[in-house]
Design a protein around this motif. Structure first.
Motif: not given
Lengths: 383, 249
Positions: A211, A230, A232, A248, A250-251, A264, A267-268, A271
């Protein structure tokens, strides 16, 4: 140390074994003395196998046994601490025991008999007392030596940075399922260390969640092409920052939207397939920005929930904080949520500034309190 | 049907919300769904209807007072809910109540002069009763109460009308969600009359930072998590509630 057998085969077997362990012969006097060397030494050596080592071995036949005498000389760098010395002693014992274990078994003690008339012979008999035949050609069988590898073994459950010097003072890495913070002024060495931490995880097929408020990892082709990576991105311009085709990602609209950020991440997590029982890594490169925007109360609340959430999913968390951006009180409000703290700082050395890393604290694990210099070039070298 | 512990609750169709309600809405009760514009009240209620039909084989009725049938069917398809197909199968009825809303203030029926308020509620209840009995519906959504009661400026009349609606719906043995609009969509809003009268109140908030929160402030007979929890409206899936997350304000 005593080993049953004949001096010649024991000498040969020992020599072969030590070569397998990484030693090279320096001088030999068959079958009584050998001197072997290993490692190169130097200022930045952090592993015992790389320390300059001289091993002298003397052998002496005493009836059916061979007496072996070891003289082990190792040049240790100043970085090794008392705790390291304990480990080194343990390592030397390991070498000694390995040598005993793999020394050639003595030839089966079948009764010595004359090849011609099968009359039993004594050890000192040169000629058969019955037929007078010479006994010089009696064969001695020696079992081939087993091969052994010398490895400095670390706790396999530890999560490695992938940077030798840093992993060494952490005795292999940071504890799995822990939350660690790196406190550092902005510097390339820190960024490279975090990149190394991410890449090492990906190399070991671990899931890595990163992140950040920027898109610096977008340039890391190795990472973005990896399905286990992944990202973020917390930035109002996130849509513009992520190139098309990057998966992969997420914003989140901004670092100050803690609820959205939390959702977020959940959710990540929901998933990601977390079926494999492997360590997982979470890198929080948002902490300083969050502390600036949301201040200590909300940041602490968010952080404690996030750390707990990811720890339950077997993640090891590495966060980054620039203490110079915050008041001492604000920084302290979040630092104690971490199980460990690693400090990167700058020091003047012979007229130039160098950056060093030191483990400030690390709960429930052993570590060296010595500092290690962070050399940009070393950090840039791919493993 | 006798209510036992296992069937006393009705899944909302939203896992996170079911967790907040410890199983779901209480059966045969009337729940008020309150929220500001764009908070997702209709989506939540339609998710309740759709999952009831698809997962629980419980037929449903949607009473629209300010939503056209075409727009409704189109919008719901965006969440993957094909209500037209369900309607054709006889599991769902879209009741267009907009004509009731448009009735003038007074109307002569035979020799009697009715005020439009009485006619609106009577007609609505009759319509719902007719279709509940016709298809055997178990779930009803009325969207929205605000469209009906804005003609009752008097608090006493308003209270009486709402109470009448709730009692009539309860008599039908259906679980009803009634949508109500509020202008102030955050935690500081004022409590309205209908909140006191319904069995449950579920509030949907749009917060200043753009995040969304759902809060169950009342639910008779049901143990609830009454803390506000974040939710998201996800295209293709509907509403997703995060029952373990905190709202940071």
């Amino acid at each position: 140390m005593e080993i049953m057998g004949d001096i010649g085969p024991v000498f040969d077997a020992l020599k072969k074994l030590l070569v397998v362990m990484g030693f090279t012969e320096s001088s030999l006097t068959w079958p009584t003395n050998m001197e072997l060397r290993r490692g190169k030494g130097g200022l930045f050596v952090t592993n015992i196998k790389d320390c300059k080592t001289v091993l002298k071995v003397s052998l002496k036949q005493a009836h059916d046994n061979v007496d072996i005498l070891f003289d082990y000389n190792i040049e240790l760098r100043g970085m090794f601490t008392d705790k390291d010395n304990q480990d080194i002693q343990a390592e030397l014992m390991k070498i000694k025991h390995a040598l005993v274990d793999v020394a050639p078994s003595p030839a089966p003690k079948t009764p010595r008999v004359c090849e011609v008339c099968f009359t039993p012979l004594k050890v000192e008999d040169v000629f058969c007392p019955n037929c007078g035949r010479s006994t010089d050609k009696q064969k001695v069988t020696v079992s081939p030596p087993q091969q052994s590898k010398l490895e400095v073994s670390f706790d396999p459950t530890k999560v490695q940075f992938g940077q030798k010097g840093v992993d060494d003072i952490l005795y292999g890495g940071i504890p799995n399922n822990s939350a660690i913070v790196i406190t550092s002024p902005p510097c390339e060495e820190e960024d490279l260390l975090i990149t190394r931490f991410i890449e090492t995880g990906l190399d070991q097929s671990e899931i890595v969640v990163y992140s950040s408020v920027d898109n610096s990892m977008m340039k890391n082709q190795k990472a973005i092409e990896n399905k286990a990576f992944y990202q973020l991105i917390c930035n109002p311009q996130a849509d513009l920052m992520v190139p098309e085709g990057i998966k992969n990602v997420t914003k989140v609209k901004g670092i100050e939207h803690l609820t959205e950020l939390s959702v977020a991440l959940t959710t990540l997590l929901n998933n990601i397939s977390l079926t494999e029982n492997k360590p997982r890594r979470l890198v929080l490169n948002i902490l300083s920005d969050m502390l600036l925007s949301c201040h200590s109360v909300n940041t602490r609340k968010w952080l404690s929930e996030t750390i707990a959430k990811f720890k339950t999913k077997n993640f090891t968390i590495l966060a980054k904080l620039n203490p110079h951006m915050h008041s001492k009180e604000e920084a302290s409000a979040v630092l104690d949520l971490f199980d460990g703290q690693i400090d990167i700082y700058e020091k003047e050395h012979e007229g130039s500034f160098k950056r060093y890393l030191r483990v400030k604290r690390m709960s429930n694990t052993q570590y060296s309190s010595k500092e290690v210099e962070l050399v940009r070039e070393d950090l840039l070298i791919q493993k | 049907m006798e209510l036992t512990e296992s069937n006393a609750k009705l899944s909302t169709g939203i896992d996170g919300l079911d967790l907040m309600l410890h199983g779901g809405f209480p059966r045969k009760r009337t729940v008020l769904v309150i929220g500001g514009p764009g908070s997702g009240k209709t989506v939540l209620c339609c998710q309740f209807l759709h999952s009831g039909i698809v997962k629980n084989n419980e037929k449903g009725i949607y009473v629209a007072l300010d939503y056209s049938r075409e727009a409704f069917l189109h919008d719901m398809l965006g969440f993957g809910w094909d209500f037209q197909k369900l309607e054709e199968a006889g599991s769902f009825v879209f009741l267009d109540g907009s004509s009731i809303r448009r009735i003038p203030h007074t109307q002569v029926v035979g020799s009697t002069l009715y005020s439009s308020e009485d006619l609106s509620f009577e007609d609505l209840i009759d319509l719902v009763t007719l279709y509940v009995n016709k298809i055997g519906a178990k779930r009803v959504v009325i969207d929205s109460l605000s469209a009906l009661i804005f003609r009752f400026p008097d608090q006493i009349q308003r209270r009486s009308a709402i109470l009448s609606l709730i009692e009539s719906l309860s008599a039908l043995n259906v679980t009803t969600l009634i949508i109500s609009e509020v202008s102030q969509g955050d935690f500081t809003r004022q409590i309205s009359t209908e909140e006191y009268l319904c069995d449950g109140v579920l509030s949907m908030y749009m917060l200043k930072d753009g995040s969304r929160a759902v809060q169950i402030s009342k639910m008779r007979t049901v143990q609830i998590d009454n803390k506000p929890r974040p939710y998201a409206i996800v295209s293709g899936r509907g509403i997703e509630v995060f029952p373990n997350e905190t709202i940071f304000t």
